[in-house]
Motif scaffolding. Structure first.
Motif, PDB file in Angstrom:
ATOM      1  N   LYS A  34     -12.906   2.889   7.459  1.00 54.84           N
ATOM      2  CA  LYS A  34     -11.867   2.675   6.738  1.00 54.84           C
ATOM      3  C   LYS A  34     -11.297   3.623   5.629  1.00 54.84           C
ATOM      4  O   LYS A  34     -10.218   3.732   5.454  1.00 54.84           O
ATOM      5  N   VAL A  67     -10.215   4.219  -4.525  1.00 55.82           N
ATOM      6  CA  VAL A  67     -11.339   3.361  -3.597  1.00 55.82           C
ATOM      7  C   VAL A  67     -12.407   2.893  -4.427  1.00 55.82           C
ATOM      8  O   VAL A  67     -13.022   3.702  -5.042  1.00 55.82           O
ATOM      9  N   ASP A 102      -4.670   9.097   5.787  1.00 54.75           N
ATOM     10  CA  ASP A 102      -3.388   8.547   5.444  1.00 54.75           C
ATOM     11  C   ASP A 102      -2.609   8.838   4.184  1.00 54.75           C
ATOM     12  O   ASP A 102      -1.530   9.390   4.233  1.00 54.75           O
ATOM     13  N   THR A 103      -3.630   9.028   3.126  1.00 54.52           N
ATOM     14  CA  THR A 103      -2.944   9.236   1.743  1.00 54.52           C
ATOM     15  C   THR A 103      -3.287  10.360   1.041  1.00 54.52           C
ATOM     16  O   THR A 103      -2.616  10.857   0.215  1.00 54.52           O
ATOM     17  N   LEU A 128     -11.726  -2.469   2.661  1.00 52.79           N
ATOM     18  CA  LEU A 128     -11.388  -1.501   1.608  1.00 52.79           C
ATOM     19  C   LEU A 128     -10.919  -2.247   0.321  1.00 52.79           C
ATOM     20  O   LEU A 128     -10.068  -3.213   0.537  1.00 52.79           O
ATOM     21  N   HIS A 158      -8.156   5.852   5.195  1.00 45.38           N
ATOM     22  CA  HIS A 158      -7.182   5.655   4.001  1.00 45.38           C
ATOM     23  C   HIS A 158      -7.055   7.022   3.469  1.00 45.38           C
ATOM     24  O   HIS A 158      -5.997   7.480   3.149  1.00 45.38           O
ATOM     25  N   ALA A 216       0.530   2.172   6.528  1.00 47.72           N
ATOM     26  CA  ALA A 216      -1.032   2.158   7.059  1.00 47.72           C
ATOM     27  C   ALA A 216      -1.104   1.377   8.312  1.00 47.72           C
ATOM     28  O   ALA A 216      -2.097   1.450   9.006  1.00 47.72           O
ATOM     29  N   ASN A 265       0.958   3.900  -3.222  1.00 48.55           N
ATOM     30  CA  ASN A 265       0.359   5.221  -3.056  1.00 48.55           C
ATOM     31  C   ASN A 265       1.431   6.287  -2.611  1.00 48.55           C
ATOM     32  O   ASN A 265       1.199   7.583  -2.347  1.00 48.55           O
ATOM     33  N   LEU A 300       0.782  -1.121  -0.082  1.00 51.81           N
ATOM     34  CA  LEU A 300      -0.129   0.027  -0.128  1.00 51.81           C
ATOM     35  C   LEU A 300       0.847   1.313   0.010  1.00 51.81           C
ATOM     36  O   LEU A 300       0.535   2.298  -0.641  1.00 51.81           O
TER      37      LEU A 300
END
Ligand code: CMP
Length: 687
Positions: free
Chosen positions: A183, A176, A190-191, A158, A187, A116, A111, A107
């Protein structure tokens, strides 16, 4: 084999050597082994050959060893060959245990995002195969599998899918497809918060989420989850406050602040309107301002606070506005007088005055906040009209001018603005709905100024109509499109601004028909049409063209024949533009080229929303179907694009009877009963 028993001593030896020391023979041996690894089974032979030279063996003796921490930079991708590892996430603990043959750590690499989760070895003596980032990017990044699934406690949470390679796409290779609300939020935090501006070709996941989360995650829940991301305590790091921990916790806080900033940018005052959200922002602001590590964020949150207090002040000043639906059903006075743009927004606690009729056409006048439910209106009206029935036996009904009836759901709201042009509200016993007939006045015109439009310059008319419609359009929040599509009662929200805007469309359309069959001045109408198109008031443009295509008008062959052929030709061109075939292709093509400000053809946007809604499930196997949310958000973005620049028009000079024109166009007289229209049409041209 490599997978089942772990590599034998020879293989391990090879896999520990740097690539340039591996001989051709050794590479062949490794390659043979890679053929048996399920995590690589989707890759081609040539890629496996490349991997053979760079894949590395790594073993760890101690259970409890942390391979890497959540938030760390991603350096490698791993395949677990022997043993097992726990996947641990802050605030959740262990969410999954990975076993022999599983892989992890992809992941962060795909990305370019931080890890994560934390990976902790669960057993002594774990064996891993490792591919480092540089090799991963060179060999695997572009051939990775199309879908990536993350699980927690044995269930998918996810699902990401590769974005088809587009020119100019910068940051994100995966988007996504579906996920649990929490979730997806995790995500996203996080990104997606490293970049402030997302290019037109970038993955709009963040924007989609901000525009549509109310469908699957109410604001109260969103705020709760943001709070726990913000106050992320470091329980898995044994409470030891190392400098890295501190850094990590700061990062979490920064993300939440950035999220708030983007949230307000996306849906503006909808955030401030929600008490839980407003309270949360204030709370965060206090914390941010007291933290030395968050100076930049303090500036951001300060800006948000200023915006919020300005909005709430303005709201306070315009509290409890009063709207009216006078006898003839037209929201006259709704927009008369010197209204500023902010004052034209109808709010849930504004009052509205309206009539409710019963079968014998007697009526009562009520005054309620717009958010009042159909049930309350029904009970109150029945009481005033002395219908002695229990609430279950009663229904609140709209009777349209053509006699059609629609029953309102008990929990529906913003009822008065939802009526059709010349519709009336009735209350009736459920077993007597058949007795409801339209009032005689419904067959006539709605209330409005009578004016000889031959005395008006069409340029003036189009100018004032466009300004007026712009204000109505401006008042519509993107969320209203969602409420409208999913049903406002699901959200307990009003759609009044959208209702009024759509009603305006019908008002213009039927005003055109009414005027033409009352005066048969077609020339004037065609040139008015031309001006609306030039002003990019497509809503009015469509309404006028549709009015002129109404059967009561189109049958007037003598009138049409008298028109200069230039006009007739123009009209034929315009009619082609509103041709609905191939999903309104002609319109979409020509609108695609327009630059804002544009007043869009709203019924088509709503049709797109409804189409996406009815054709796609909101949730699939317990996960939010985010593809659907993406479709919804695209239409909402179209609305946003149309008003991304404010409307400034040069007034037509000289300014002729301005105030008179303004009150005329703010409320058109219109007959919307097709039967009446047809009768009138036959009267002026019998054959
Ligand atoms: P990455 O973010 O690079 O590092 C942690 C890894 O844990 C992550 O990639 C995934 O490969 C793996 N993982 C497995 N299950 C989950 C999960 N539910 N959430 C996040 N990461 C997970």
């Amino acid at each position: 084999s490599l997978l089942h028993r772990g590599p034998d001593a020879t293989l391990r030896l090879i896999l520990r050597k740097p690539s340039h020391e591996r001989t051709q023979e050794e590479l062949e041996l490794v390659f043979e082994e890679l053929l048996h690894i399920p995590a690589l089974s989707h890759l081609s032979t040539s890629i496996k050959r490349e991997l053979a030279s760079i894949i590395v063996f790594e073993s760890h003796a101690q259970a409890g060893t942390v391979l890497f921490n959540q938030g760390d930079e991603g350096r490698s991708w791993y395949i677990l060959q022997k043993g097992s590892v726990d996947v641990v996430i802050h605030g959740k603990g262990t969410v999954a245990t990975l076993k022999e043959g599983d892989d992890f750590g992809k992941l962060a690499l795909i990305n370019d995002a931080p890890r994560a989760a934390t990976i902790v070895l669960k057993e002594n003596n774990c064996h891993l195969l490792r591919v480092d980032k540089e090799h991963f990017n060179r060999i695997l990044r572009d051939v990775e599998a199309n879908t990536l699934r993350l699980q927690e406690h044995g269930k998918d949470v996810l699902i990401l899918e590769r974005v088809v390679k587009q020119r100019g796409l910068t940051a994100f290779k995966y988007t996504v497809m579906s996920g649990t609300p929490s979730k997806m939020l995790e995500h996203l935090l996080d990104t997606r918060l490293n970049v402030l501006q997302v290019g037109p070709n970038d993955d709009p996941f963040l924007d989609d989420f901000l525009l549509t989360h109310i469908v699957f995650m109410p604001i109260a829940q969103l705020v709760d989850e943001l709070a726990s991301h913000y106050h992320n305590d470091s329980e898995i790091r044994n409470g030891a406050e190392s400098p890295e921990d501190y850094e990590y916790l700061l990062t979490c806080k920064k993300r939440v602040v950035l999220f708030i900033q983007r949230w307000v940018m996306a849906v503006r005052h909808a955030v401030f309107e929600d008490p839980a959200a407003a309270h949360f922002i204030e709370e965060i602001a206090t914390d941010v301002e007291s933290d030395h590590g968050l100076q930049e964020e303090a500036g951001i949150i300060h800006q948000v606070l200023t915006q919020m207090s300005r909005y709430l002040e303005d709201r306070q000043q315009n509290m409890g506005q009063k709207w009216k639906l006078p006898p003839n059903g037209q929201p006259i006075g709704l927009f008369s007088g010197n209204v500023t743009a902010t004052r034209t927004v109808i709010r849930p606690d504004d009052d509205i005055i309206f009539r409710v009729h019963c079968a014998d056409h007697t009526f009562c006048t009520l005054r309620f906040p717009i958010y009042t439910t159909a049930e309350v209106i029904k009970i109150c009206a029945a009481d005033k009209l002395q219908l002695n029935r229990g609430p279950e036996d009663l229904a609140l009904v709209e009777v349209k001018s053509n006699g059609e009836r629609t029953i309102f759901k008990d929990n529906d709201l913003s009822i008065p603005t939802a009526l059709t042009l010349n519709g009336r509200m009735f209350v009736s016993p459920r077993d007597h709905l058949d007795a409801l007939t339209p009032l005689p006045e419904q067959e006539g015109a709605t209330e409005g100024l009578e004016m000889d439009i031959e005395t008006l310059a069409t340029k003036d008319l189009a100018y004032h109509m466009t300004l007026f419609d712009w204000d109505l359009f401006w008042a519509v929040h993107e969320y209203e499109l969602l409420y409208h599509t999913f049903g406002r009662h699901h959200f307990n929200k009003i759609t009044s601004n959208l209702d009024v805007f759509i009603r305006r469309f019908n008002e213009i359309q039927y005003w055109v028909v009414t005027e033409i069959i009352s005066t048969s001045n077609l020339n004037k109408r065609v040139s008015l049409l031309k001006n609306c198109k030039e002003y990019q008031n497509l809503n009015a443009f469509f309404a006028i063209v549709m009015g002129m295509s109404n059967s009561a008008v189109s049958r007037l062959t003598q009138t049409w024949d008298k028109l200069p052929s230039k006009f007739r030709k123009l009209f034929t061109e315009f009619e082609a533009l509103i041709d609905p075939s191939r999903n309104h292709r002609a319109y979409r093509m020509s609108v695609g080229k327009l630059q804002p400000p544009v007043i869009p053809f709203m019924p088509l946007l709503l049709k797109d929303m409804t189409f996406a809604h009815e054709g796609n499930k909101t949730s699939i196997d317990g996960l939010v179907n985010f593809e659907k949310m993406h479709m919804m958000a695209s239409t909402m973005r179209a609305v946003r694009f149309c008003r991304s620049r404010h409307l400034v028009l040069d007034p037509p000079s000289p300014k002729n009877n301005e105030s008179q024109i303004r009150s005329y166009i703010s409320c058109f007289r219109a007959i919307d009963c097709q039967r009446t229209l047809n009768t009138m049409s036959k009267k002026i041209e019998p054959r």
